[in-house]
Design a protein around this motif. Structure first.
Motif, PDB file in Angstrom:
ATOM      1  N   VAL A  67     -13.678   4.124   6.134  1.00  0.00           N
ATOM      2  CA  VAL A  67     -13.763   2.660   6.019  1.00  0.00           C
ATOM      3  C   VAL A  67     -12.443   2.107   6.513  1.00  0.00           C
ATOM      4  N   VAL A  68     -12.539   1.134   7.495  1.00  0.00           N
ATOM      5  CA  VAL A  68     -11.264   0.203   7.831  1.00  0.00           C
ATOM      6  C   VAL A  68     -11.470  -0.914   7.217  1.00  0.00           C
ATOM      7  N   VAL A  69     -10.191  -1.462   6.423  1.00  0.00           N
ATOM      8  CA  VAL A  69     -10.349  -2.726   5.552  1.00  0.00           C
ATOM      9  C   VAL A  69      -9.376  -3.622   6.362  1.00  0.00           C
ATOM     10  N   THR A  70      -9.712  -4.751   6.710  1.00  0.00           N
ATOM     11  CA  THR A  70      -9.077  -5.696   7.365  1.00  0.00           C
ATOM     12  C   THR A  70      -8.830  -6.811   6.343  1.00  0.00           C
ATOM     13  N   SER A  71      -8.082  -7.890   6.458  1.00  0.00           N
ATOM     14  CA  SER A  71      -7.903  -8.967   5.553  1.00  0.00           C
ATOM     15  C   SER A  71      -7.749 -10.202   6.709  1.00  0.00           C
ATOM     16  N   ASP A  72      -8.236 -11.437   6.054  1.00  0.00           N
ATOM     17  CA  ASP A  72      -7.835 -12.490   6.794  1.00  0.00           C
ATOM     18  C   ASP A  72      -7.678 -13.736   5.583  1.00  0.00           C
ATOM     19  N   ASP A  73      -7.187 -14.771   5.893  1.00  0.00           N
ATOM     20  CA  ASP A  73      -7.037 -15.939   4.878  1.00  0.00           C
ATOM     21  C   ASP A  73      -6.223 -15.392   3.855  1.00  0.00           C
ATOM     22  N   GLU A  74      -5.386 -14.873   3.890  1.00  0.00           N
ATOM     23  CA  GLU A  74      -4.281 -14.468   2.730  1.00  0.00           C
ATOM     24  C   GLU A  74      -3.487 -15.337   2.238  1.00  0.00           C
ATOM     25  N   SER A  75      -3.428 -15.576   0.937  1.00  0.00           N
ATOM     26  CA  SER A  75      -2.280 -16.551   0.450  1.00  0.00           C
ATOM     27  C   SER A  75      -2.104 -16.165  -0.662  1.00  0.00           C
ATOM     28  N   SER A  76      -0.730 -16.280  -0.995  1.00  0.00           N
ATOM     29  CA  SER A  76      -0.250 -15.618  -2.439  1.00  0.00           C
ATOM     30  C   SER A  76       1.200 -16.459  -2.789  1.00  0.00           C
ATOM     31  N   ALA A  77       1.275 -16.200  -4.080  1.00  0.00           N
ATOM     32  CA  ALA A  77       2.738 -16.661  -4.881  1.00  0.00           C
ATOM     33  C   ALA A  77       3.124 -16.084  -5.736  1.00  0.00           C
ATOM     34  N   ALA A  79       6.001 -15.869  -8.778  1.00  0.00           N
ATOM     35  CA  ALA A  79       6.765 -16.571 -10.118  1.00  0.00           C
ATOM     36  C   ALA A  79       7.384 -15.522 -10.932  1.00  0.00           C
ATOM     37  N   GLY A  80       8.541 -15.255 -10.778  1.00  0.00           N
ATOM     38  CA  GLY A  80       9.210 -14.151 -11.562  1.00  0.00           C
ATOM     39  C   GLY A  80       8.560 -12.784 -11.595  1.00  0.00           C
ATOM     40  N   ALA A  81       8.135 -12.197 -12.442  1.00  0.00           N
ATOM     41  CA  ALA A  81       7.578 -10.915 -12.731  1.00  0.00           C
ATOM     42  C   ALA A  81       6.066 -10.914 -12.466  1.00  0.00           C
ATOM     43  N   LEU A  82       5.392 -12.050 -12.037  1.00  0.00           N
ATOM     44  CA  LEU A  82       3.971 -12.374 -11.673  1.00  0.00           C
ATOM     45  C   LEU A  82       3.757 -12.747 -10.199  1.00  0.00           C
ATOM     46  N   ALA A  83       2.652 -12.298  -9.656  1.00  0.00           N
ATOM     47  CA  ALA A  83       2.290 -12.641  -8.395  1.00  0.00           C
ATOM     48  C   ALA A  83       0.643 -12.618  -8.407  1.00  0.00           C
ATOM     49  N   ILE A  84       0.272 -13.457  -7.590  1.00  0.00           N
ATOM     50  CA  ILE A  84      -1.110 -13.645  -7.580  1.00  0.00           C
ATOM     51  C   ILE A  84      -1.442 -13.990  -5.800  1.00  0.00           C
ATOM     52  N   GLY A  85      -2.358 -13.325  -5.573  1.00  0.00           N
ATOM     53  CA  GLY A  85      -2.879 -13.433  -3.915  1.00  0.00           C
ATOM     54  C   GLY A  85      -4.241 -13.417  -3.719  1.00  0.00           C
ATOM     55  N   HIS A  86      -4.901 -14.022  -2.749  1.00  0.00           N
ATOM     56  CA  HIS A  86      -6.420 -13.900  -2.408  1.00  0.00           C
ATOM     57  C   HIS A  86      -6.576 -13.900  -0.845  1.00  0.00           C
ATOM     58  N   ALA A  87      -7.590 -13.350  -0.689  1.00  0.00           N
ATOM     59  CA  ALA A  87      -7.949 -13.033   0.728  1.00  0.00           C
ATOM     60  C   ALA A  87      -9.397 -12.509   0.980  1.00  0.00           C
ATOM     61  N   VAL A  88      -9.784 -12.639   2.250  1.00  0.00           N
ATOM     62  CA  VAL A  88     -11.142 -12.097   2.506  1.00  0.00           C
ATOM     63  C   VAL A  88     -10.755 -10.733   3.092  1.00  0.00           C
ATOM     64  N   LEU A  89     -11.564  -9.799   2.482  1.00  0.00           N
ATOM     65  CA  LEU A  89     -11.445  -8.465   3.183  1.00  0.00           C
ATOM     66  C   LEU A  89     -12.682  -8.055   3.702  1.00  0.00           C
ATOM     67  N   THR A  90     -12.560  -7.467   4.764  1.00  0.00           N
ATOM     68  CA  THR A  90     -13.804  -7.011   5.629  1.00  0.00           C
ATOM     69  C   THR A  90     -13.678  -5.478   5.804  1.00  0.00           C
ATOM     70  N   TYR A  91     -14.854  -4.631   5.060  1.00  0.00           N
ATOM     71  CA  TYR A  91     -14.874  -3.085   5.224  1.00  0.00           C
ATOM     72  C   TYR A  91     -15.660  -3.025   6.260  1.00  0.00           C
ATOM     73  N   THR A  92     -15.269  -2.058   7.297  1.00  0.00           N
ATOM     74  CA  THR A  92     -16.082  -1.631   8.410  1.00  0.00           C
ATOM     75  C   THR A  92     -16.030  -0.034   8.377  1.00  0.00           C
ATOM     76  N   GLU A  93     -17.343   0.610   8.248  1.00  0.00           N
ATOM     77  CA  GLU A  93     -17.677   1.909   8.114  1.00  0.00           C
ATOM     78  C   GLU A  93     -17.742   2.481   9.588  1.00  0.00           C
ATOM     79  N   ILE A  94     -16.727   3.473   9.805  1.00  0.00           N
ATOM     80  CA  ILE A  94     -16.576   4.206  11.150  1.00  0.00           C
ATOM     81  C   ILE A  94     -16.907   5.439  10.909  1.00  0.00           C
ATOM     82  N   ALA A  95     -17.601   5.927  12.131  1.00  0.00           N
ATOM     83  CA  ALA A  95     -18.186   7.352  12.372  1.00  0.00           C
ATOM     84  C   ALA A  95     -17.306   8.124  12.660  1.00  0.00           C
ATOM     85  N   PRO A  96     -17.024   9.450  12.647  1.00  0.00           N
ATOM     86  CA  PRO A  96     -16.032  10.213  13.299  1.00  0.00           C
ATOM     87  C   PRO A  96     -15.761  10.071  14.669  1.00  0.00           C
ATOM     88  N   ASP A  97     -16.994   9.984  15.318  1.00  0.00           N
ATOM     89  CA  ASP A  97     -16.616   9.512  16.862  1.00  0.00           C
ATOM     90  C   ASP A  97     -16.081   7.923  17.232  1.00  0.00           C
TER      91      ASP A  97
END
Length: 144
Positions: A67-77, A79-97
């Motif tokens: 499975v190849v995972v790609t992301s887009d629309d990433e955003s994050s912040a 603040a000190g020792a905490l972070a938050i982020g969000h994105a759209v992840l696309t999971y593409t299943e790939i055959a051996p060929d």
């Protein structure tokens, strides 16, 4: 880890671990007390052991495919020792060929905490919008 690119680096490490089906690398991204609201089959998972079991089952179910995972629309912040982020992840299943077999997208939000100099995911939430008429998850964006 450069905090300005923290979330993008976590997503890249997530993608790499999934692609090679490396349970150890995948779970190394997460805190021992991880709490996941996963949209696939289980309402929520608590603790790294439960998350490891999920990953091991997922990766082993793929057989020779990956499975190849790609992301887009990433955003994050950060603040000190905490972070938050969000994105759209696309999971593409790939055959051996190299043939793309199927894909789906979902939304992800991750909360991270820096502990002992290391950033770990402490909460992850995945979701997809639900079609009002069919009550089915919408797993492909209209612009996919």
């Amino acid at each position: 880890m450069d905090e300005s690119n923290l979330f993008l680096r976590v997503l890249a490490a997530y993608s790499d671990a999934v692609r090679v089906k490396d349970v150890d690398a995948f779970t190394a991204l997460y805190d021992q007390d991880i709490h996941v609201f996963d949209m696939w089959g289980t309402w929520s998972l608590r603790g790294l052991a439960a998350w490891r079991d999920m990953a091991a089952g997922w990766f082993s179910s793929l057989g020779d495919e990956c499975v190849v995972v790609t992301s887009d629309d990433e955003s994050s912040a950060v603040a000190g020792a905490l972070a938050i982020g969000h994105a759209v992840l696309t999971y593409t299943e790939i055959a051996p060929d190299g043939t793309k077999l199927r894909s789906l997208s979902n939304r992800v939000t991750m909360a991270l905490r820096k502990t002992g100099g290391s950033w770990k995911i402490i909460h992850e939430h995945t979701s997809a919008p639900i079609d009002h008429q069919s009550q089915q998850a919408i797993l492909h964006r209209s612009d996919d």
